[in-house]
Design an enzyme around this catalytic site. Structure first.
Site, PDB file in Angstrom:
ATOM      1  N   HIS A 117       0.815  -1.129   0.070  1.00  0.00           N
ATOM      2  CA  HIS A 117      -0.117   0.139  -0.204  1.00  0.00           C
ATOM      3  C   HIS A 117       1.075   1.308  -0.046  1.00  0.00           C
ATOM      4  O   HIS A 117       0.519   2.291  -0.348  1.00  0.00           O
ATOM      5  CB  HIS A 117      -0.945   0.132   1.257  1.00  0.00           C
ATOM      6  CG  HIS A 117      -0.358   0.191   2.633  1.00  0.00           C
ATOM      7  ND1 HIS A 117       0.172  -0.547   3.413  1.00  0.00           N
ATOM      8  CD2 HIS A 117       0.069   1.528   3.252  1.00  0.00           C
ATOM      9  CE1 HIS A 117       0.451  -0.156   4.501  1.00  0.00           C
ATOM     10  NE2 HIS A 117       0.428   1.058   4.346  1.00  0.00           N
ATOM     11  N   ASP A 147       0.389  -7.770   1.510  1.00  0.00           N
ATOM     12  CA  ASP A 147       0.899  -6.268   1.660  1.00  0.00           C
ATOM     13  C   ASP A 147       2.282  -5.959   1.663  1.00  0.00           C
ATOM     14  O   ASP A 147       2.776  -5.296   2.365  1.00  0.00           O
ATOM     15  CB  ASP A 147       0.189  -5.757   2.903  1.00  0.00           C
ATOM     16  CG  ASP A 147       0.202  -4.090   2.762  1.00  0.00           C
ATOM     17  OD1 ASP A 147       0.499  -3.519   1.777  1.00  0.00           O
ATOM     18  OD2 ASP A 147       0.005  -3.187   3.760  1.00  0.00           O
ATOM     19  N   GLY A 219       3.445   6.522   8.008  1.00  0.00           N
ATOM     20  CA  GLY A 219       4.506   6.684   7.693  1.00  0.00           C
ATOM     21  C   GLY A 219       5.626   5.748   8.170  1.00  0.00           C
ATOM     22  O   GLY A 219       6.634   5.366   7.436  1.00  0.00           O
ATOM     23  N   ASN A 220       5.222   4.978   9.303  1.00  0.00           N
ATOM     24  CA  ASN A 220       5.886   3.451   9.642  1.00  0.00           C
ATOM     25  C   ASN A 220       5.766   2.460   8.692  1.00  0.00           C
ATOM     26  O   ASN A 220       6.598   1.644   8.821  1.00  0.00           O
ATOM     27  CB  ASN A 220       5.411   3.448  11.103  1.00  0.00           C
ATOM     28  CG  ASN A 220       6.303   4.253  12.237  1.00  0.00           C
ATOM     29  OD1 ASN A 220       5.842   4.853  12.668  1.00  0.00           O
ATOM     30  ND2 ASN A 220       7.598   3.453  12.188  1.00  0.00           N
ATOM     31  N   SER A 221       4.718   2.525   7.870  1.00  0.00           N
ATOM     32  CA  SER A 221       4.147   1.504   7.134  1.00  0.00           C
ATOM     33  C   SER A 221       5.419   0.928   6.286  1.00  0.00           C
ATOM     34  O   SER A 221       6.043   2.032   5.657  1.00  0.00           O
ATOM     35  CB  SER A 221       3.228   1.805   6.420  1.00  0.00           C
ATOM     36  OG  SER A 221       1.912   1.957   6.976  1.00  0.00           O
ATOM     37  N   ILE A 239      -2.062  -0.069  11.642  1.00  0.00           N
ATOM     38  CA  ILE A 239      -2.201   0.255  13.297  1.00  0.00           C
ATOM     39  C   ILE A 239      -3.842  -0.061  13.426  1.00  0.00           C
ATOM     40  O   ILE A 239      -4.514  -0.036  12.466  1.00  0.00           O
ATOM     41  CB  ILE A 239      -2.043   1.606  13.572  1.00  0.00           C
ATOM     42  CG1 ILE A 239      -2.631   2.725  12.747  1.00  0.00           C
ATOM     43  CG2 ILE A 239      -0.429   1.582  13.580  1.00  0.00           C
ATOM     44  CD1 ILE A 239      -2.429   4.366  13.062  1.00  0.00           C
ATOM     45  N   LEU A 276      -3.454 -25.992   1.474  1.00  0.00           N
ATOM     46  CA  LEU A 276      -3.616 -27.266   2.123  1.00  0.00           C
ATOM     47  C   LEU A 276      -4.934 -28.035   1.498  1.00  0.00           C
ATOM     48  O   LEU A 276      -4.984 -29.343   1.215  1.00  0.00           O
ATOM     49  CB  LEU A 276      -3.866 -27.301   3.691  1.00  0.00           C
ATOM     50  CG  LEU A 276      -3.836 -28.443   4.407  1.00  0.00           C
ATOM     51  CD1 LEU A 276      -2.479 -29.068   4.216  1.00  0.00           C
ATOM     52  CD2 LEU A 276      -4.195 -28.039   5.955  1.00  0.00           C
ATOM     53  N   GLY A 277      -5.862 -27.064   1.369  1.00  0.00           N
ATOM     54  CA  GLY A 277      -7.273 -27.698   0.597  1.00  0.00           C
ATOM     55  C   GLY A 277      -8.412 -27.855   1.537  1.00  0.00           C
ATOM     56  O   GLY A 277      -9.235 -28.858   1.238  1.00  0.00           O
ATOM     57  N   VAL A 278      -8.624 -27.431   2.832  1.00  0.00           N
ATOM     58  CA  VAL A 278      -9.429 -27.713   3.807  1.00  0.00           C
ATOM     59  C   VAL A 278     -10.320 -26.295   4.138  1.00  0.00           C
ATOM     60  O   VAL A 278      -9.496 -25.099   3.970  1.00  0.00           O
ATOM     61  CB  VAL A 278      -8.834 -28.212   5.060  1.00  0.00           C
ATOM     62  CG1 VAL A 278      -8.431 -29.625   4.722  1.00  0.00           C
ATOM     63  CG2 VAL A 278      -7.854 -27.283   5.814  1.00  0.00           C
ATOM     64  N   GLU A 279     -11.543 -26.408   4.324  1.00  0.00           N
ATOM     65  CA  GLU A 279     -11.986 -25.089   4.817  1.00  0.00           C
ATOM     66  C   GLU A 279     -12.885 -25.539   6.308  1.00  0.00           C
ATOM     67  O   GLU A 279     -12.966 -26.617   6.474  1.00  0.00           O
ATOM     68  CB  GLU A 279     -13.370 -24.919   3.741  1.00  0.00           C
ATOM     69  CG  GLU A 279     -13.020 -24.767   2.496  1.00  0.00           C
ATOM     70  CD  GLU A 279     -12.063 -23.522   2.152  1.00  0.00           C
ATOM     71  OE1 GLU A 279     -12.251 -22.536   3.044  1.00  0.00           O
ATOM     72  OE2 GLU A 279     -11.467 -23.384   1.052  1.00  0.00           O
ATOM     73  N   GLY A 280     -13.055 -24.561   7.093  1.00  0.00           N
ATOM     74  CA  GLY A 280     -13.374 -24.863   8.437  1.00  0.00           C
ATOM     75  C   GLY A 280     -13.177 -23.556   9.223  1.00  0.00           C
ATOM     76  O   GLY A 280     -13.327 -22.512   8.755  1.00  0.00           O
TER      77      GLY A 280
END
Length: 462
Positions: A117, A147, A219-221, A239, A276-280
């Site tokens: 960003h 990011d 500015g720290n980003s 932040i 990995l191929g898992v949902e949950g």
């Protein structure tokens, strides 16, 4: 005289008793005061000498020379209706905008890591070193999901670069330093502790952040989060604040994830991401009650993706993942911490509980582009470059197939359509959408904002 002598003796004894009592009370008071201020247990609990026993100067000196100031010059087109109406001028005008942030030198030949960003939409990038030398920078590659962006400058000297630390080994409560350029204040160092690990700020996200209370401001980003040895353990990213300024918590991308992204961008030009191929979702008391299980920690598998490594080795719905590569797993963010440091075809040791029994399976990670995701009879896939160019989109997902009989009459119209929003969430890619939909019941209606093949936009409930 006899009476006088007796009176003197009684007075002497009274004085002795009084003096003794006073000494006794003062002694007890002294003991009590001593306990409040010098008790080893209490002193240990409050850690009187905490920061005074930590040398921040070494870490600050090592890091400060490798942190740079990044200037982003971009051009924005604005419309001025008054100029068009009153003066007959074109209503469109181009305005130059300048944004600033921080970056970290990671090699002596000029590679610099920062936040995506910080450099987004830049037409020109300039990097200023700690010694005030300025260079034009070119963009090597980005990973918007994490990011992270990688820049390169061609300097006339070998540059001071930072050494990567192992972010897997950090501990909550450990001292850290944030180094960057907040509010144009170059080379600013702030100190704090690690407040939490594997923090996920978005329920649909696969990100995993280090949380600290080191002061981080605009500015720290893109700046460095380092340990007291000056080793990089994170890239400061955001932040948590209602005002836009520091309000107690800041977040950083772990160095192990950052390092892997940098290596991918250098070698392949893009990020090689395996799944990995898992949902949950993560377990807690409420989730355990819902699923009728006793386990309250771990990742509950509610669905296994087709063509994934998890499906091939036999992971099933209802399995509870408790470890990945011997690292304890209690949340999606902790899973992301492990998976995001790996590439397609890497093998991950998955320790799980099935029907009360412990199991361990070696799962090969699958390239995410090869995975499709199905929800409620709608099969989705990521957009390819042609889709993005055709519809002028940067993100979204595509409806690949419709298998739900209830939508049969609309199937041909839906196939090939682009989903840009799911409920109130922007559809950035399959990973974030699938993570969000995995938390919904299959019978629950979902609102989709789609762009049909003819280019028209619709909102539908499926």
């Amino acid at each position: 005289m006899k009476n006088l002598g007796s009176l003197f003796i009684v007075s002497l004894m009274s004085g002795a008793v009084t003096l003794g009592a006073y000494k006794f009370i003062e002694s007890r008071k002294s003991d009590s005061d001593s306990f409040i201020t010098t008790s080893p247990n209490y002193a240990k609990a409050v850690n009187y000498n905490g920061a005074e026993n930590v040398d921040f100067t070494t870490g600050a000196d090592k890091a400060i020379h490798s942190v740079v100031h990044v200037k982003n010059v971009s051009v924005r087109t604005v419309y001025d209706p008054f100029a068009s109406f009153f003066y007959g001028q074109s209503g469109s005008q181009q305005q130059e905008q300048i944004g600033t942030g921080s970056g970290v030198i990671v090699s002596e030949d000029g590679y610099i890591v920062t936040n995506n960003h910080v450099i987004q939409d830049a037409t020109e990038l300039e990097v200023t070193l700690n010694n005030n030398k300025a260079y034009k920078a070119k963009l090597i590659g980005t990973d918007s999901k994490m990011d992270i962006a990688l820049l390169k400058i061609d300097a006339d000297e070998k540059l001071p670069f930072i050494v990567f630390g192992n972010s897997d080994n950090i501990k909550v409560g450990e001292w850290v330093l944030a180094v960057g350029n907040p509010y144009q204040l170059n080379s600013t160092v702030t100190a704090g502790i690690i407040s939490a690990k594997a923090r996920n700020l978005d329920k649909a996200s696969i990100q995993s952040f280090i949380q600290t209370d080191a002061a981080v401001n605009p500015g720290n980003s893109g700046g460095a989060l380092v340990n007291t040895n000056g080793e990089l353990i994170g890239i400061n990213t955001m932040i948590s604040s209602p005002t836009g300024s520091y309000a107690g918590y800041s977040f950083a991308v772990p160095s192990n994830i950052t390092k892997k992204i940098i290596e991918d961008l250098m070698k392949f030009g893009n990020v090689q991401r395996g799944i990995l191929g898992v949902e949950g979702g993560e377990l807690n008391a409420e989730a355990a009650k819902k699923y009728g299980i006793k386990q309250t920690e771990g990742f509950y598998v509610s669905k296994v993706n087709r063509n994934s490594g998890a499906e091939k080795v036999g992971i099933e719905k209802g399995d509870i993942i408790v470890k990945l590569d011997d690292k304890n797993i209690a949340s999606s963010a902790e899973m992301a911490t492990v998976i995001n440091t790996k590439r397609p075809n890497d093998i991950v040791k998955v320790s799980l509980i099935r029907d009360g029994k412990n199991m361990a399976l070696n799962v090969p990670l699958t390239k995410k582009e090869l995975i499709t995701y199905e929800f409620n009879g709608i099969e989705f896939e990521d957009l390819d470059a042609n889709d993005k160019k055709r519809f002028n989109l940067k993100s979204g997902i595509k409806i690949k197939e419709v298998t739900n009989a209830d939508y049969a009459e609309y199937a041909n119209d839906l196939k090939g359509s682009i989903v840009t929003q799911v409920d109130n969430m922007r559809a950035t890619d399959m990973e974030s959408v699938s993570a969000y939909l995995a938390k919904k019941e299959a019978t629950e209606k979902t609102r989709y904002q789609i762009i049909a093949k003819n280019g028209q936009m619709y909102r539908i409930f499926l």
